[in-house]
Design a protein around this motif. Structure first.
Motif, PDB file in Angstrom:
ATOM      1  N   ASP B 190      27.763  19.329  36.879  1.00 34.01           N
ATOM      2  CA  ASP B 190      26.890  18.278  36.082  1.00 34.01           C
ATOM      3  C   ASP B 190      27.286  16.650  35.806  1.00 34.01           C
ATOM      4  O   ASP B 190      26.985  15.521  35.665  1.00 34.01           O
ATOM      5  CB  ASP B 190      27.281  18.744  34.127  1.00 34.01           C
ATOM      6  N   ARG B 312      28.103  11.809  38.724  1.00 35.89           N
ATOM      7  CA  ARG B 312      26.660  11.575  38.465  1.00 35.89           C
ATOM      8  C   ARG B 312      27.068  11.179  36.869  1.00 35.89           C
ATOM      9  O   ARG B 312      26.353  11.096  36.026  1.00 35.89           O
ATOM     10  CB  ARG B 312      25.754  13.364  38.556  1.00 35.89           C
ATOM     11  N   ASP B 328      24.031  11.786  33.605  1.00 37.03           N
ATOM     12  CA  ASP B 328      23.056  12.078  33.791  1.00 37.03           C
ATOM     13  C   ASP B 328      22.655  13.110  33.176  1.00 37.03           C
ATOM     14  O   ASP B 328      21.940  13.440  32.559  1.00 37.03           O
ATOM     15  CB  ASP B 328      22.820  12.552  35.386  1.00 37.03           C
ATOM     16  N   MET B 329      24.178  13.995  33.141  1.00 32.87           N
ATOM     17  CA  MET B 329      24.112  15.265  32.373  1.00 32.87           C
ATOM     18  C   MET B 329      24.976  14.954  31.498  1.00 32.87           C
ATOM     19  O   MET B 329      25.931  15.901  31.044  1.00 32.87           O
ATOM     20  CB  MET B 329      23.564  16.217  32.960  1.00 32.87           C
ATOM     21  N   PRO B 330      24.660  14.379  30.290  1.00 38.93           N
ATOM     22  CA  PRO B 330      25.982  13.913  29.215  1.00 38.93           C
ATOM     23  C   PRO B 330      26.210  15.440  28.387  1.00 38.93           C
ATOM     24  O   PRO B 330      25.052  16.230  28.101  1.00 38.93           O
ATOM     25  CB  PRO B 330      25.314  13.378  28.462  1.00 38.93           C
TER      26      PRO B 330
END
Lengths: 275, 409
Positions: B190, B312, B328-330
């Protein structure tokens, strides 16, 4: 079952105007499922018992049965939330052989797919959980059959297709688009080897929404038709993605995602219920 | 932190060489211990406490409050501590054991499980003895203070699984759902490709004690000051931060380069008061570690953190604070709250479930061994003021001598 119950002609093609045909086919599908259930595990479904619906989705039969959900204690990449336990599904179902594509999204929803990377044969992504549910509702209305997201247990049973290890149908690189081989981009559905029941991209490509709320603990005891907790904060997504490591794409790997998030790596596939 | 206090608890047990004897026993001997009354549903799990010091007494109360547990025996090197613990938890006088052999005598009695809260240098031996005696084990971190101890503990874990026994290492962060979720997400990619990270572990140190410490009982009572008994604070305390950090990267470092020393720490003992270590993981992924026991002025008494930067995003985790992923994928995560207590309680509850289910895969053993080895690598590098490779550390198998001569057998 495949030979006895579903002779060659049983792979019914369903057209937009062919509800009667769908219903006729459905009688045989349900009979097959009931028979498969009575046979117990091992009477696998699969591609030979597939139907194709009005938007070109091939739907593969998964008969009722039992399987071991979760991963073995020593599995590489295992996480604590994959507690292995026996699950029994009392009803058979059909599940999309592919992730829902952008073409299918546009055919059902009448709008362009929301994901940033465009391509009609790419999986639809950039959809939140409610978007995926809405797609199922519209498809149900269109065809007169009940479509929905798979439960987490249904998803894993379909993914495993009778297998018990980390990956189903081949090694990670053979069955999954993951960050190590994808170029960090989605790929057209069905490009890699399917599992034993003919399902593609269960591992990798788009991560797939399931119906359930996420709970860290899976039961240690056998459970029947589990559907997750009654409420929660995140929904389950399965199968990893082109952005994730191969370990996230394992059959047992689980992801919790806030349902409103519309990630460019999350899509879904549908289940068609037996009437 | 409480487990940093000198009141660690003395304890028992014979020579360390016993461990290698256990390791030689037949492998793959799947042998379940006789089902004792205490492990049946609806009855108490009968416990023995090994190490009746500050943390032992504190965690014993948590056991009593959070599960079907009953303490029926206790052992501590110091008779007064065993007696005090025995009084508090209503343990019969003939089941309170002392001196170095106390734990062995405790294990001869009827028990389902033991809780090991002895000084860290004794953990491998106590764990191996307990498994050999057919007892389930709940053990405090760190699992050892040197490489031979880590290997012996790993072997005890293997033996426990073979015998159907639970061996659970009490790392609080690993019991926390926020940490688990963050670790899973980072391992799954992630935050993208890991670039570098940082970990720190700051807390106050023990106050000055200016008396003659040639008496081994004095040293055993204040084991937290001595590197051979505690592993120095990088192993005894900072294992929290380095466990969190290695959990995210999920592999062992190739080498470490470090410095450290003893500048502000007064009084007896030979532990450092500061470490600065740079770890190199595969693919040139770097981890910078800083640890101090310099001042008690830390807000909240201590601060333990691990953070990784990826292509990311980044993961930011505090032992006693927020856990989150940004990028980007919190992952919103949340506050861990009182992890020091709640993590222990979660492990205590898990332990009962695992014992009753006889779920003996013991997934906490391997990562605990690895993160303890990571602390030892950093310590070696700092003591030597140079780079030390993982391979070199594992080949050298350096053993720390706790200097037990003069203690009562």
């Amino acid at each position: 079952m495949r030979g006895a119950c579903f002779s060659g002609g049983m792979s019914a093609r369903v057209t937009a105007g062919g509800r009667a045909n769908v219903r006729r086919a459905w009688f045989w599908v349900c009979a097959g499922i009931a028979w498969g259930g009575a046979m117990g595990w091992g009477s696998a479904g699969g591609d030979g018992a597939a139907v194709t619906n009005s938007v070109g989705m091939r739907l593969v039969l998964v008969p009722a049965g039992e399987f071991r959900m979760g991963s073995a204690a020593g599995e590489d990449g295992r996480h604590e939330d994959e507690m292995r336990h026996v699950v029994r599904l009392t009803r058979g179902f059909r599940i999309g052989a592919m992730e829902v594509t952008q073409r299918q999204w546009e055919a059902v929803m009448g709008v362009q797919s929301p994901g940033k990377v465009k391509g009609l044969d790419l999986p639809v992504t950039g959809v939140g959980w409610a978007d995926a549910v809405r797609f199922c509702s519209k498809l149900s209305e269109k065809e007169g059959h009940r479509y929905r997201l798979p439960t987490e247990a249904e998803w894993e049973m379909a993914c495993r297709a009778g297998s018990d290890g980390a990956f189903s149908g081949g090694a990670a690189d053979e069955v999954a688009w993951h960050v190590g081989n994808s170029g960090e981009a989605p790929h057209p559905v069905g490009g890699l080897r399917p599992n034993a029941w003919g399902l593609h991209d269960m591992h990798g490509n788009a991560m797939e929404w399931c119906a359930d709320w996420y709970a860290e603990r899976l039961g240690r005891e056998a459970t029947v038709d589990p559907a997750g907790p009654a409420q929660g904060e995140a929904r389950v997504a399965r199968g990893g993605s082109f952005r994730h490591t191969a370990r996230a794409a394992r059959s047992a790997a689980r992801q919790a995602i806030t349902p409103s998030y519309q990630y460019d790596h999350v899509g879904f596939r549908v289940v068609m219920e037996c009437e | 932190m409480k487990d940093n206090a000198d009141a660690g608890g003395g304890v028992s047990v014979g020579r360390r060489g016993f461990i290698s004897g256990v390791a030689g026993l037949a492998a793959f001997n799947i042998m379940r211990p006789a089902v004792a009354l205490g492990t049946e549903q609806n009855s108490k799990i009968e416990l023995g406490m090994i190490g009746c010091g500050g943390r032992g007494t504190w965690i014993a109360s948590l056991f009593n409050e959070n599960g079907p547990y009953q303490f029926v025996a206790c052992a501590d090197y110091f008779p007064a501590r065993a007696a005090k613990f025995g009084e508090k938890f209503s343990i019969p006088e003939d089941r309170r054991f002392s001196t170095m052999s106390g734990a062995k005598r405790l294990l001869e009695g009827k028990l389902d499980a033991v809780v090991i809260e002895s000084p860290p240098f004794l953990h491998p031996e106590h764990a191996a003895d307990s498994v050999a005696a057919g007892k389930h084990v709940f053990v405090a971190k760190p699992i050892a203070v040197d490489v031979p101890g880590c290997l012996a503990f790993a072997e005890a874990g293997k033996r426990a699984t073979e015998k159907g026994l639970v061996l659970l290492v009490d790392f609080q962060a690993r019991a926390n759902p926020l940490f688990r979720e963050a670790a899973k997400r980072v391992q799954n990619g992630d935050i993208g490709k890991l670039v570098c990270g940082e970990a720190f572990n700051h807390a106050g140190g023990a106050g000055p004690v200016d008396v003659d410490d040639s008496d081994p009982e004095f040293r055993l009572q204040r084991w937290g000051r001595y590197r051979a008994m505690s592993g120095d604070f990088i192993t005894e305390q900072a294992v929290h931060a380095l466990d969190m950090a290695t959990w995210f990267v999920d592999c062992e470092p190739l080498e470490a380069e470090g410095r450290g020393g003893r500048k502000a720490r007064l009084g007896k003992g030979d532990n450092y008061d500061h470490f600065s270590v740079r770890y190199v993981f595969p693919d040139d992924v770097l981890l910078t570690f800083s640890g101090t026991q310099v001042t008690r002025a830390m807000p909240g008494g201590y601060e333990i953190a691990a953070r990784w930067f990826g292509s990311r995003g980044f993961v930011d985790t505090l032992y006693n604070g927020p856990v989150s992923i940004r990028g980007d994928m919190p992952y919103r995560g949340g506050e861990t709250g009182n992890l020091y207590t709640e993590g222990a309680v979660a492990n205590i509850r898990d332990f009962a479930d695992l014992v009753r289910a006889r779920e003996a895969s013991n997934p906490t053993v391997a990562p605990s061994v690895r993160s303890t080895l990571v602390t030892i690598l950093g310590r070696m590098a700092a003591y030597r003021r140079s780079a030390v490779t993982w391979k070199q550390m594992m080949e050298e198998k350096e053993r720390l001598d706790p200097g037990l001569k003069g203690l009562k057998a």
